[in-house]
Design a protein around this motif. Sequence first.
Motif, PDB file in Angstrom:
ATOM      1  N   GLU A 107      24.962  -0.534  10.708  1.00 19.77           N
ATOM      2  CA  GLU A 107      23.643  -1.014  10.337  1.00 19.77           C
ATOM      3  C   GLU A 107      22.703   0.175  10.112  1.00 19.77           C
ATOM      4  N   PRO A 108      21.836   0.081   9.109  1.00 21.06           N
ATOM      5  CA  PRO A 108      20.905   1.199   8.876  1.00 21.06           C
ATOM      6  C   PRO A 108      19.907   1.300  10.029  1.00 21.06           C
ATOM      7  N   GLU A 109      19.579   2.509  10.377  1.00 18.71           N
ATOM      8  CA  GLU A 109      18.620   2.726  11.446  1.00 18.71           C
ATOM      9  C   GLU A 109      17.201   2.527  10.919  1.00 18.71           C
ATOM     10  N   VAL A 110      16.376   1.947  11.745  1.00 18.86           N
ATOM     11  CA  VAL A 110      14.985   1.698  11.371  1.00 18.86           C
ATOM     12  C   VAL A 110      14.133   2.776  12.021  1.00 18.86           C
ATOM     13  N   ASP A 111      13.362   3.480  11.200  1.00 15.97           N
ATOM     14  CA  ASP A 111      12.483   4.523  11.710  1.00 15.97           C
ATOM     15  C   ASP A 111      11.061   3.973  11.696  1.00 15.97           C
ATOM     16  N   ASP A 112      10.570   3.583  12.869  1.00 13.59           N
ATOM     17  CA  ASP A 112       9.247   2.980  12.965  1.00 13.59           C
ATOM     18  C   ASP A 112       8.140   4.027  13.004  1.00 13.59           C
ATOM     19  N   LYS A 113       8.452   5.283  13.063  1.00 15.46           N
ATOM     20  CA  LYS A 113       7.433   6.326  13.183  1.00 15.46           C
ATOM     21  C   LYS A 113       6.748   6.624  11.860  1.00 15.46           C
ATOM     22  N   ARG A 114       7.440   6.398  10.763  1.00 16.52           N
ATOM     23  CA  ARG A 114       6.840   6.672   9.462  1.00 16.52           C
ATOM     24  C   ARG A 114       6.079   5.448   8.975  1.00 16.52           C
ATOM     25  N   PRO A 115       4.889   5.631   8.425  1.00 21.65           N
ATOM     26  CA  PRO A 115       4.161   4.475   7.880  1.00 21.65           C
ATOM     27  C   PRO A 115       4.790   4.025   6.564  1.00 21.65           C
ATOM     28  N   ALA A 116       4.552   2.779   6.227  1.00 18.05           N
ATOM     29  CA  ALA A 116       5.062   2.241   4.964  1.00 18.05           C
ATOM     30  C   ALA A 116       4.339   2.915   3.798  1.00 18.05           C
ATOM     31  N   PRO A 117       5.028   3.132   2.687  1.00 22.05           N
ATOM     32  CA  PRO A 117       4.374   3.774   1.543  1.00 22.05           C
ATOM     33  C   PRO A 117       3.298   2.862   0.951  1.00 22.05           C
ATOM     34  N   VAL A 118       2.213   3.490   0.474  1.00 20.04           N
ATOM     35  CA  VAL A 118       1.099   2.763  -0.130  1.00 20.04           C
ATOM     36  C   VAL A 118       0.941   3.257  -1.560  1.00 20.04           C
ATOM     37  N   VAL A 119       0.845   2.307  -2.496  1.00 19.74           N
ATOM     38  CA  VAL A 119       0.700   2.648  -3.904  1.00 19.74           C
ATOM     39  C   VAL A 119      -0.748   2.406  -4.317  1.00 19.74           C
ATOM     40  N   THR A 120      -1.370   3.409  -4.923  1.00 20.59           N
ATOM     41  CA  THR A 120      -2.734   3.300  -5.416  1.00 20.59           C
ATOM     42  C   THR A 120      -2.748   3.764  -6.868  1.00 20.59           C
ATOM     43  N   VAL A 121      -3.262   2.902  -7.741  1.00 23.24           N
ATOM     44  CA  VAL A 121      -3.339   3.226  -9.158  1.00 23.24           C
ATOM     45  C   VAL A 121      -4.788   3.110  -9.595  1.00 23.24           C
ATOM     46  N   HIS A 122      -5.345   4.170 -10.191  1.00 20.37           N
ATOM     47  CA  HIS A 122      -6.716   4.170 -10.691  1.00 20.37           C
ATOM     48  C   HIS A 122      -6.668   4.368 -12.191  1.00 20.37           C
ATOM     49  N   GLU A 123      -7.321   3.463 -12.884  1.00 15.16           N
ATOM     50  CA  GLU A 123      -7.435   3.581 -14.332  1.00 15.16           C
ATOM     51  C   GLU A 123      -8.721   4.340 -14.630  1.00 15.16           C
ATOM     52  N   THR A 124      -8.674   5.311 -15.516  1.00 21.42           N
ATOM     53  CA  THR A 124      -9.863   6.114 -15.843  1.00 21.42           C
ATOM     54  C   THR A 124     -10.457   5.741 -17.188  1.00 21.42           C
ATOM     55  N   GLN A 125      -9.857   4.829 -17.896  1.00 22.13           N
ATOM     56  CA  GLN A 125     -10.395   4.442 -19.193  1.00 22.13           C
ATOM     57  C   GLN A 125     -11.546   3.457 -18.991  1.00 22.13           C
ATOM     58  N   PRO A 126     -12.583   3.553 -19.782  1.00 21.22           N
ATOM     59  CA  PRO A 126     -13.708   2.625 -19.633  1.00 21.22           C
ATOM     60  C   PRO A 126     -13.284   1.204 -20.008  1.00 21.22           C
ATOM     61  N   GLY A 127     -13.809   0.226 -19.276  1.00 23.20           N
ATOM     62  CA  GLY A 127     -13.535  -1.169 -19.565  1.00 23.20           C
ATOM     63  C   GLY A 127     -12.307  -1.710 -18.866  1.00 23.20           C
ATOM     64  N   THR A 128     -11.621  -0.909 -18.079  1.00 18.50           N
ATOM     65  CA  THR A 128     -10.451  -1.396 -17.354  1.00 18.50           C
ATOM     66  C   THR A 128     -10.742  -1.387 -15.859  1.00 18.50           C
ATOM     67  N   ARG A 129     -10.000  -2.158 -15.123  1.00 18.24           N
ATOM     68  CA  ARG A 129     -10.214  -2.259 -13.681  1.00 18.24           C
ATOM     69  C   ARG A 129      -9.228  -1.337 -12.947  1.00 18.24           C
TER      70      ARG A 129
END
Length: 96
Positions: free
Chosen positions: A70-92
């Motif tokens: 069974e794969p070992e679970v490493d609880d010490k590392r936080p889950a990855p977080v994805v952040t995407v920022h659009e820099t074009q005007p008119g987009t969110r």
Amino acid sequence: MNFHLYIDPVNGLIVAIGLLVGYLVYRRPLAGAGMQPQPHRDLPGGIGSALAAILILAFLFGRGDGRTSEPEVDDKRPAPVVTVHETQPGTRAVER
């Protein structure tokens, strides 16, 4: 005193098959070419064939390498977080 030893079912089956092979060789030793069957038991041949069968089956089933199945679970590392920022005007901007 309670002592419980857990043996994985696949490992137990491998050992049982190896012991069966060893018992069969012990009870009915094979005769060489042109020789009569031996009337006595073959203890070294039985032990050697049991060990060989266990070793071969362990390699075939990938057992005994010291890794867990069974794969070992490493609880010490936080889950990855994805952040995407659009820099074009008119987009969110989308954050997760």
